[in-house]
Design an enzyme around this catalytic site. Structure first.
Site, mmCIF file in Angstrom:
data_model
loop_
_atom_site.group_PDB
_atom_site.id
_atom_site.type_symbol
_atom_site.label_atom_id
_atom_site.label_comp_id
_atom_site.label_asym_id
_atom_site.label_seq_id
_atom_site.Cartn_x
_atom_site.Cartn_y
_atom_site.Cartn_z
ATOM 1 N N ASP A 14 1.334 -1.169 -0.178
ATOM 2 C CA ASP A 14 -0.314 -0.077 -0.076
ATOM 3 C C ASP A 14 0.843 1.447 -0.259
ATOM 4 O O ASP A 14 1.385 1.090 1.043
ATOM 5 C CB ASP A 14 -0.609 0.066 1.759
ATOM 6 C CG ASP A 14 -2.328 1.289 0.906
ATOM 7 O OD1 ASP A 14 -2.022 1.820 0.324
ATOM 8 O OD2 ASP A 14 -1.992 2.260 2.444
ATOM 9 N N GLU A 74 -0.984 -1.838 -4.810
ATOM 10 C CA GLU A 74 -2.257 -0.803 -4.760
ATOM 11 C C GLU A 74 -2.436 0.726 -5.886
ATOM 12 O O GLU A 74 -1.150 1.051 -5.825
ATOM 13 C CB GLU A 74 -2.438 0.289 -3.723
ATOM 14 C CG GLU A 74 -4.076 0.343 -4.071
ATOM 15 C CD GLU A 74 -4.749 1.035 -2.815
ATOM 16 O OE1 GLU A 74 -5.026 2.359 -2.264
ATOM 17 O OE2 GLU A 74 -5.061 0.414 -1.514
ATOM 18 N N ASP A 146 -2.894 0.850 7.583
ATOM 19 C CA ASP A 146 -1.713 0.573 5.997
ATOM 20 C C ASP A 146 -0.792 -0.843 5.823
ATOM 21 O O ASP A 146 -0.932 -1.285 5.014
ATOM 22 C CB ASP A 146 -0.492 1.955 6.061
ATOM 23 C CG ASP A 146 -1.020 3.082 6.343
ATOM 24 O OD1 ASP A 146 -1.018 3.891 5.025
ATOM 25 O OD2 ASP A 146 -1.088 3.900 6.909
#
Length: 192
Positions: A14, A74, A146
């Site tokens: 992420d 991502e 996260d």
């Protein structure tokens, strides 16, 4: 040790320039094991060049430690402002470059696709995703979500491996282009 097609190590990221989440999972058939899940806190490093170098170096160390078969990351999204999106893009680019430096391929998934693969709802909150992940894999809830977001990215890839086009919008674009090209090849007499 030779891996079979059903054995993979997936690095999920992420991306972020203040806090970057990462996770490493091992897949054996339909089973997954969490090897590591954590965050890289970069916000205290004021100089952006130094911050980006640290990000790159840490990702390379993680890759060297686990030797993943793929990086699942991502995709940047337009959030609060354009500057935030550009910073996310830099972080994502450096993670991809770190993977390329070790000949590791990558795939990217939209935030909506990731949430959909974990909860069944592409509009789920970070907390809902984290709670669903705890039902799939045993772990203590981390301070920074996260980290669980990165785990969601890795597990999203685990779920999407059979799909050759993990991002729906790309699949539509590619299939429509190839369909048009196929039509032109098969029907040259219909062109003016």
């Amino acid at each position: 040790m030779t891996k079979t097609l059903s054995e993979n190590i997936i690095l999920g990221i992420d991306p972020g320039t203040n806090v970057l989440g990462y996770s490493v999972i091992e897949q054996k058939g339909k089973q997954i094991t969490l090897l590591e899940m954590n965050v890289l806190k970069l916000g205290k490093i004021k100089d952006m060049s130094t911050r980006m170098k640290e990000l790159f170096d840490v990702i390379v160390k993680i890759i060297d430690k686990y030797n993943p078969d793929i990086l699942s990351i991502e995709a940047p999204f337009f959030g609060k402002n354009v500057q935030s999106m550009l910073k996310l893009g830099r972080a994502q680019g450096l993670c991809i470059a770190a993977a390329f430096s070790r000949s590791i391929p990558f795939v990217e998934y939209s935030p909506r696709k990731i949430k959909q693969s974990i909860t069944g709802n592409g509009a789920s909150s970070k907390e809902q995703v984290a709670l669903m992940l705890q039902r799939m894999v045993e772990f203590d809830m981390p301070k920074y979500l996260d980290a669980t977001d990165a785990l969601a990215v890795a597990i999203c890839h685990f779920h999407c491996q059979d799909n050759p086009f993990p991002t729906v919008s790309k699949a539509k674009k590619q299939s429509s282009k190839s369909a048009w090209g196929s039509f032109v090849e098969k029907n040259p007499d219909k062109l003016i």
